[in-house]
Scaffold this active site. Structure first.
Site, short mmCIF file in Angstrom:
data_model
loop_
_atom_site.label_atom_id
_atom_site.label_comp_id
_atom_site.label_asym_id
_atom_site.label_seq_id
_atom_site.Cartn_x
_atom_site.Cartn_y
_atom_site.Cartn_z
N ASP A 9 26.76 -64.72 -26.92
CA ASP A 9 26.57 -66.08 -26.67
C ASP A 9 27.11 -66.47 -25.45
OD1 ASP A 9 25.38 -68.83 -27.16
OD2 ASP A 9 27.32 -69.28 -27.81
N ASP A 11 27.09 -70.26 -23.90
CA ASP A 11 27.85 -71.65 -23.87
C ASP A 11 28.90 -71.81 -24.86
OD1 ASP A 11 26.42 -72.66 -21.59
OD2 ASP A 11 24.70 -73.01 -22.88
#
Length: 233
Positions: A9, A11
């Site tokens: 991922d 953020d």
């Protein structure tokens, strides 16, 4: 180390989005001529933005709607007369210039890229995420970037992960792992797709969800020792 495909991922896993978000928000408000009460306004924006992202991930709203609505609703709640479309544009333009790396991101991506392939999986806006990755200096370690915008589906939808893994040079389920900070998107998505996961949990939150991570770390520096330890067990 058994894994050969590492899906990160972006953020709040590799990039400190909270820090970047506030810097961009403050800069946007200043450009629109607003300087007083920005901290309180930002807190309101965060709550509205989080709720809208959950609606997007549930398929209830579009990303184009979300990008403007979060500002329109924030301004409306506080009785502020500002152009929400201009705010959205200025904010998105600012994000690639306010990139902040999570501690250990550079090292973990560089090291894992030597073992196999590193890909990024994100529900963020494709054009913005690509520019942020370029600004971060991580691009040379990342093989591909899969976005919800390009796939047509958002995490934790299994179809998003099917799309992402097709972008990889090689994909074998039991040699693939997802690393992310969100139980409801990254870890639950991994569970549904049938691959291992590592929950990045720097705040050491309790897991009260249905999602079950294979590993849990509080720092990116813990990922390599964890994967090596379990591979040797």
């Amino acid at each position: 180390m058994k894994h050969r495909l590492f899906l990160f991922d972006l953020d709040d896993t590799l990039l400190d989005f909270k820090a970047s978000e506030k810097l961009s928000f403050v800069r946007t408000m200043q450009e629109l001529g607003l300087r007083d009460g920005v901290d309180g306004l930002f807190q309101q924006y965060q709550a509205i933005n989080t709720a809208l992202w959950k609606s997007f991930e549930a398929g209830a709203v579009s990303k184009d709607f979300l990008k403007v609505e979060r500002f329109r609703k924030t301004f409306e709640t506080k009785g502020i007369e500002l152009d929400s479309e201009a705010a959205s544009r200025l904010y998105l333009e600012s994000l690639p210039d306010t990139v902040v790396l999570i501690d250990g991101a550079q090292h973990v991506c560089e090291t894992l890229a030597a073992f196999g392939e590193v890909g990024v999986i994100t529900n963020g806006v494709e054009s913005i995420q690509s520019r942020r990755i370029a600004s971060s200096g991580l691009s040379k370690h990342i093989s591909f970037v899969a976005t919800s915008e390009s796939s047509g589906y958002a995490k934790p939808d299994v179809r998003f992960f099917e799309y992402a893994t097709k972008m990889a040079r090689s994909f074998v389920k039991d040699k693939t792992i997802i690393v992310g900070d969100r139980l409801d998107a990254d870890i639950l998505g991994a569970n549904r797709f049938g691959i291992e996961s590592c929950w990045f949990n720097p705040s050491r939150l309790a897991n009260e969800s249905e999602a079950l991570p294979t590993y849990e770390v509080a720092s990116l520096h813990e990922i390599l020792p964890s994967l090596r330890e379990f591979a040797a067990a």
